[in-house]
Design a protein around this motif. Structure first.
Motif, PDB file in Angstrom:
ATOM      1  N   TRP A  91       0.826  -1.216   0.000  1.00 24.56           N
ATOM      2  CA  TRP A  91       0.000   0.000   0.000  1.00 24.56           C
ATOM      3  C   TRP A  91       0.857   1.261   0.000  1.00 24.56           C
ATOM      4  O   TRP A  91       0.469   2.284  -0.557  1.00 24.56           O
ATOM      5  CB  TRP A  91      -0.943  -0.003   1.208  1.00 24.56           C
ATOM      6  CG  TRP A  91      -0.278  -0.344   2.506  1.00 24.56           C
ATOM      7  CD1 TRP A  91      -0.161  -1.588   3.062  1.00 24.56           C
ATOM      8  CD2 TRP A  91       0.403   0.544   3.398  1.00 24.56           C
ATOM      9  NE1 TRP A  91       0.540  -1.529   4.238  1.00 24.56           N
ATOM     10  CE2 TRP A  91       0.897  -0.234   4.479  1.00 24.56           C
ATOM     11  CE3 TRP A  91       0.647   1.918   3.402  1.00 24.56           C
ATOM     12  CZ2 TRP A  91       1.624   0.313   5.533  1.00 24.56           C
ATOM     13  CZ3 TRP A  91       1.360   2.480   4.452  1.00 24.56           C
ATOM     14  CH2 TRP A  91       1.840   1.682   5.504  1.00 24.56           C
ATOM     15  N   ALA A  92       2.034   1.197   0.624  1.00 19.05           N
ATOM     16  CA  ALA A  92       2.895   2.383   0.693  1.00 19.05           C
ATOM     17  C   ALA A  92       3.486   2.733  -0.663  1.00 19.05           C
ATOM     18  O   ALA A  92       3.922   3.866  -0.889  1.00 19.05           O
ATOM     19  CB  ALA A  92       4.013   2.163   1.711  1.00 19.05           C
ATOM     20  N   GLY A  93       3.495   1.757  -1.571  1.00 20.16           N
ATOM     21  CA  GLY A  93       4.033   2.008  -2.898  1.00 20.16           C
ATOM     22  C   GLY A  93       3.007   2.528  -3.889  1.00 20.16           C
ATOM     23  O   GLY A  93       3.342   2.815  -5.038  1.00 20.16           O
ATOM     24  N   LYS A  94       1.758   2.646  -3.445  1.00 22.05           N
ATOM     25  CA  LYS A  94       0.712   3.145  -4.345  1.00 22.05           C
ATOM     26  C   LYS A  94       0.859   4.655  -4.556  1.00 22.05           C
ATOM     27  O   LYS A  94       1.176   5.401  -3.628  1.00 22.05           O
ATOM     28  CB  LYS A  94      -0.670   2.862  -3.756  1.00 22.05           C
ATOM     29  CG  LYS A  94      -0.943   1.389  -3.496  1.00 22.05           C
ATOM     30  CD  LYS A  94      -1.269   0.654  -4.763  1.00 22.05           C
ATOM     31  CE  LYS A  94      -1.744  -0.761  -4.465  1.00 22.05           C
ATOM     32  NZ  LYS A  94      -1.916  -1.558  -5.685  1.00 22.05           N
ATOM     33  N   ALA A  95       0.586   5.101  -5.771  1.00 29.11           N
ATOM     34  CA  ALA A  95       0.761   6.519  -6.119  1.00 29.11           C
ATOM     35  C   ALA A  95      -0.147   7.426  -5.285  1.00 29.11           C
ATOM     36  O   ALA A  95       0.196   8.578  -5.014  1.00 29.11           O
ATOM     37  CB  ALA A  95       0.480   6.735  -7.599  1.00 29.11           C
ATOM     38  N   HIS A 101      -1.109   6.941  -2.136  1.00 28.04           N
ATOM     39  CA  HIS A 101      -0.919   6.829  -0.681  1.00 28.04           C
ATOM     40  C   HIS A 101      -0.690   8.211  -0.075  1.00 28.04           C
ATOM     41  O   HIS A 101       0.241   8.925  -0.432  1.00 28.04           O
ATOM     42  CB  HIS A 101       0.274   5.912  -0.396  1.00 28.04           C
ATOM     43  CG  HIS A 101       0.733   5.932   1.030  1.00 28.04           C
ATOM     44  ND1 HIS A 101      -0.097   5.624   2.084  1.00 28.04           N
ATOM     45  CD2 HIS A 101       1.943   6.242   1.575  1.00 28.04           C
ATOM     46  CE1 HIS A 101       0.577   5.730   3.220  1.00 28.04           C
ATOM     47  NE2 HIS A 101       1.812   6.110   2.938  1.00 28.04           N
ATOM     48  N   LEU A 102      -1.603   8.613   0.826  1.00 27.20           N
ATOM     49  CA  LEU A 102      -1.557   9.941   1.467  1.00 27.20           C
ATOM     50  C   LEU A 102      -1.408  11.061   0.446  1.00 27.20           C
ATOM     51  O   LEU A 102      -0.646  12.008   0.623  1.00 27.20           O
ATOM     52  CB  LEU A 102      -0.432   9.999   2.501  1.00 27.20           C
ATOM     53  CG  LEU A 102      -0.573   9.060   3.707  1.00 27.20           C
ATOM     54  CD1 LEU A 102       0.606   9.212   4.651  1.00 27.20           C
ATOM     55  CD2 LEU A 102      -1.886   9.327   4.451  1.00 27.20           C
ATOM     56  N   GLY A 103      -2.160  10.912  -0.645  1.00 23.04           N
ATOM     57  CA  GLY A 103      -2.169  11.951  -1.669  1.00 23.04           C
ATOM     58  C   GLY A 103      -0.873  12.044  -2.472  1.00 23.04           C
ATOM     59  O   GLY A 103      -0.667  13.015  -3.199  1.00 23.04           O
ATOM     60  N   GLY A 104      -0.028  11.047  -2.338  1.00 25.86           N
ATOM     61  CA  GLY A 104       1.235  11.056  -3.085  1.00 25.86           C
ATOM     62  C   GLY A 104       2.317  11.916  -2.461  1.00 25.86           C
ATOM     63  O   GLY A 104       3.437  11.997  -2.987  1.00 25.86           O
ATOM     64  N   VAL A 105       2.016  12.537  -1.327  1.00 26.44           N
ATOM     65  CA  VAL A 105       2.985  13.468  -0.710  1.00 26.44           C
ATOM     66  C   VAL A 105       4.229  12.740  -0.183  1.00 26.44           C
ATOM     67  O   VAL A 105       5.358  13.155  -0.469  1.00 26.44           O
ATOM     68  CB  VAL A 105       2.305  14.305   0.408  1.00 26.44           C
ATOM     69  CG1 VAL A 105       3.348  15.142   1.146  1.00 26.44           C
ATOM     70  CG2 VAL A 105       1.231  15.202  -0.200  1.00 26.44           C
ATOM     71  N   PRO A 106       4.082  11.630   0.588  1.00 23.42           N
ATOM     72  CA  PRO A 106       5.292  10.957   1.073  1.00 23.42           C
ATOM     73  C   PRO A 106       6.191  10.474  -0.063  1.00 23.42           C
ATOM     74  O   PRO A 106       7.413  10.605   0.002  1.00 23.42           O
ATOM     75  CB  PRO A 106       4.740   9.785   1.897  1.00 23.42           C
ATOM     76  CG  PRO A 106       3.358  10.183   2.267  1.00 23.42           C
ATOM     77  CD  PRO A 106       2.858  11.002   1.117  1.00 23.42           C
ATOM     78  N   ARG A 107       5.577   9.916  -1.130  1.00 25.81           N
ATOM     79  CA  ARG A 107       6.392   9.469  -2.263  1.00 25.81           C
ATOM     80  C   ARG A 107       7.146  10.642  -2.874  1.00 25.81           C
ATOM     81  O   ARG A 107       8.343  10.539  -3.151  1.00 25.81           O
ATOM     82  CB  ARG A 107       5.526   8.796  -3.327  1.00 25.81           C
ATOM     83  CG  ARG A 107       6.343   8.455  -4.580  1.00 25.81           C
ATOM     84  CD  ARG A 107       5.515   8.004  -5.758  1.00 25.81           C
ATOM     85  NE  ARG A 107       5.086   6.618  -5.598  1.00 25.81           N
ATOM     86  CZ  ARG A 107       4.419   5.937  -6.545  1.00 25.81           C
ATOM     87  NH1 ARG A 107       4.110   6.522  -7.680  1.00 25.81           N
ATOM     88  NH2 ARG A 107       4.067   4.685  -6.339  1.00 25.81           N
ATOM     89  N   ALA A 108       6.442  11.743  -3.095  1.00 17.10           N
ATOM     90  CA  ALA A 108       7.079  12.913  -3.717  1.00 17.10           C
ATOM     91  C   ALA A 108       8.264  13.392  -2.882  1.00 17.10           C
ATOM     92  O   ALA A 108       9.318  13.755  -3.428  1.00 17.10           O
ATOM     93  CB  ALA A 108       6.058  14.037  -3.895  1.00 17.10           C
ATOM     94  N   LEU A 109       8.104  13.396  -1.552  1.00 18.04           N
ATOM     95  CA  LEU A 109       9.185  13.855  -0.669  1.00 18.04           C
ATOM     96  C   LEU A 109      10.391  12.918  -0.717  1.00 18.04           C
ATOM     97  O   LEU A 109      11.539  13.367  -0.756  1.00 18.04           O
ATOM     98  CB  LEU A 109       8.670  13.977   0.767  1.00 18.04           C
ATOM     99  CG  LEU A 109       7.674  15.118   1.018  1.00 18.04           C
ATOM    100  CD1 LEU A 109       7.124  15.043   2.439  1.00 18.04           C
ATOM    101  CD2 LEU A 109       8.324  16.473   0.776  1.00 18.04           C
ATOM    102  N   VAL A 110      10.116  11.611  -0.705  1.00 19.19           N
ATOM    103  CA  VAL A 110      11.217  10.643  -0.751  1.00 19.19           C
ATOM    104  C   VAL A 110      11.957  10.736  -2.092  1.00 19.19           C
ATOM    105  O   VAL A 110      13.191  10.773  -2.140  1.00 19.19           O
ATOM    106  CB  VAL A 110      10.697   9.206  -0.505  1.00 19.19           C
ATOM    107  CG1 VAL A 110      11.749   8.164  -0.901  1.00 19.19           C
ATOM    108  CG2 VAL A 110      10.324   9.037   0.958  1.00 19.19           C
ATOM    109  N   ILE A 111      11.210  10.796  -3.190  1.00 20.58           N
ATOM    110  CA  ILE A 111      11.852  10.890  -4.517  1.00 20.58           C
ATOM    111  C   ILE A 111      12.657  12.180  -4.616  1.00 20.58           C
ATOM    112  O   ILE A 111      13.784  12.196  -5.151  1.00 20.58           O
ATOM    113  CB  ILE A 111      10.788  10.829  -5.634  1.00 20.58           C
ATOM    114  CG1 ILE A 111      10.056   9.482  -5.618  1.00 20.58           C
ATOM    115  CG2 ILE A 111      11.418  11.096  -7.002  1.00 20.58           C
ATOM    116  CD1 ILE A 111      10.861   8.274  -6.022  1.00 20.58           C
ATOM    117  N   LEU A 112      12.111  13.266  -4.083  1.00 23.17           N
ATOM    118  CA  LEU A 112      12.821  14.550  -4.106  1.00 23.17           C
ATOM    119  C   LEU A 112      14.121  14.471  -3.305  1.00 23.17           C
ATOM    120  O   LEU A 112      15.186  14.902  -3.766  1.00 23.17           O
ATOM    121  CB  LEU A 112      11.916  15.650  -3.542  1.00 23.17           C
ATOM    122  CG  LEU A 112      12.420  17.088  -3.641  1.00 23.17           C
ATOM    123  CD1 LEU A 112      12.519  17.537  -5.097  1.00 23.17           C
ATOM    124  CD2 LEU A 112      11.504  18.028  -2.864  1.00 23.17           C
TER     125      LEU A 112
END
Length: 284
Positions: free
Chosen positions: A8-12, A14-25
């Protein structure tokens, strides 16, 4: 807890995509600093990779493959000047070793946010997580793999490739473009035995890195599948109990295809490696 339970954490979304965007950044910024600022990096044919990442046809999956010189190859290989490291939508998915990247809940969560798919070493090409990789390709996504299967810091020919990448090429609904990449220098940035026989606590600097990007390989799978059905069977090969593919390829036909495709990719990667060794510098 393994990474599989945190998909679930890998879904685009997840939490509006904010955690993924921060990690990728954050990871992208780290890669830029190490690759472009602290070390001297030259890249051959960067335009091809950038074009295929930014603007390949809709629905066209991309698999990039590279040699594996250090534990930091990904993300550092994407840290060269001009590459869009900050865009979470454009970022690659990557197959990552479960025993290294998914050892606990925190690591699993972070690596899942970073678009990593856990792979169990020795788990075979039909392990459950390979279906995640197939889903990425089915959606026209970009997947990076290290088909040699493990880190090797020796200046040596490309090793025999594991069959997992070839199996994804064969099983994907739309045949992916395959882009070979060969690099050297990351083994000096993150040597395996440096600090009391271990990796250094931080990446080293003032090293020369070379990244050689090839041209995309397009496999004619229809023709290859026909050939696979006509080749002689080696009955001495151990039967692994693989299921038939959705278009009816049995285990022997799959093995022939995986060996053929792996050998083709390895041959091209080895040519790139030799080419890279013959040239001193090229444009960044």
């Amino acid at each position: 807890m393994g990474g599989g339970s945190m998909r679930w954490a890998g879904k685009a979304d997840h939490l509006g995509g904010v955690p993924r965007a921060l990690v990728i950044l954050a990871v992208g910024a780290f890669a830029k600093v190490v690759t472009s600022l602290f070390n001297s990096t030259s890249v051959y044919n960067p335009e091809t990779l950038i074009r295929l990442v930014r603007s390949r046809p809709p629905g066209q999956p991309l698999i990039t493959v590279s040699n594996h010189m250090s534990t930091l190859d990904d993300p550092l290989v994407w840290g060269f000047k001009g590459f869009p490291t900050a865009d979470a939508k454009l970022a690659r998915w990557v197959l990552a070793a479960e025993d290294i990247c998914f050892k606990n809940v925190i690591l699993s969560y972070i690596f899942r946010l970073g678009k990593c798919i856990p792979i169990t070493r020795g788990g075979g090409i039909y392990q459950a997580h390979m279906n995640e990789a197939l889903e990425v390709l089915s959606g026209g996504g970009w997947l990076h793999t290290f088909p040699e299967g493990k880190v090797s810091q020796e200046n040596a020919p490309i090793r025999r490739l594991k069959w997992g990448t070839a199996s994804l090429i064969v099983r994907a609904p739309v045949t992916p473009l395959v882009l070979p990449i060969v690099h050297c220098g990351f083994e000096k940035v993150m040597p395996e035995k440096y600090f009391f026989g271990r990796r250094p606590p931080v990446p080293l600097w003032n090293k020369d890195i070379k990244i050689i990007i090839g041209e995309p390989i397009e496999f004619d799978l229809q023709s290859l599948k026909q050939t696979a059905k006509t080749v002689s069977r080696d009955s001495s090969i151990h039967n692994l109990g693989w299921p038939n593919t959705r278009d009816g390829l049995d285990e022997a036909e799959q093995k022939w295809l995986y060996v053929y495709i792996s050998d083709q990719i390895r041959t091209i990667m080895e040519r790139l490696r030799i080419f890279g060794a013959t040239i001193k510098r090229f444009k960044v």
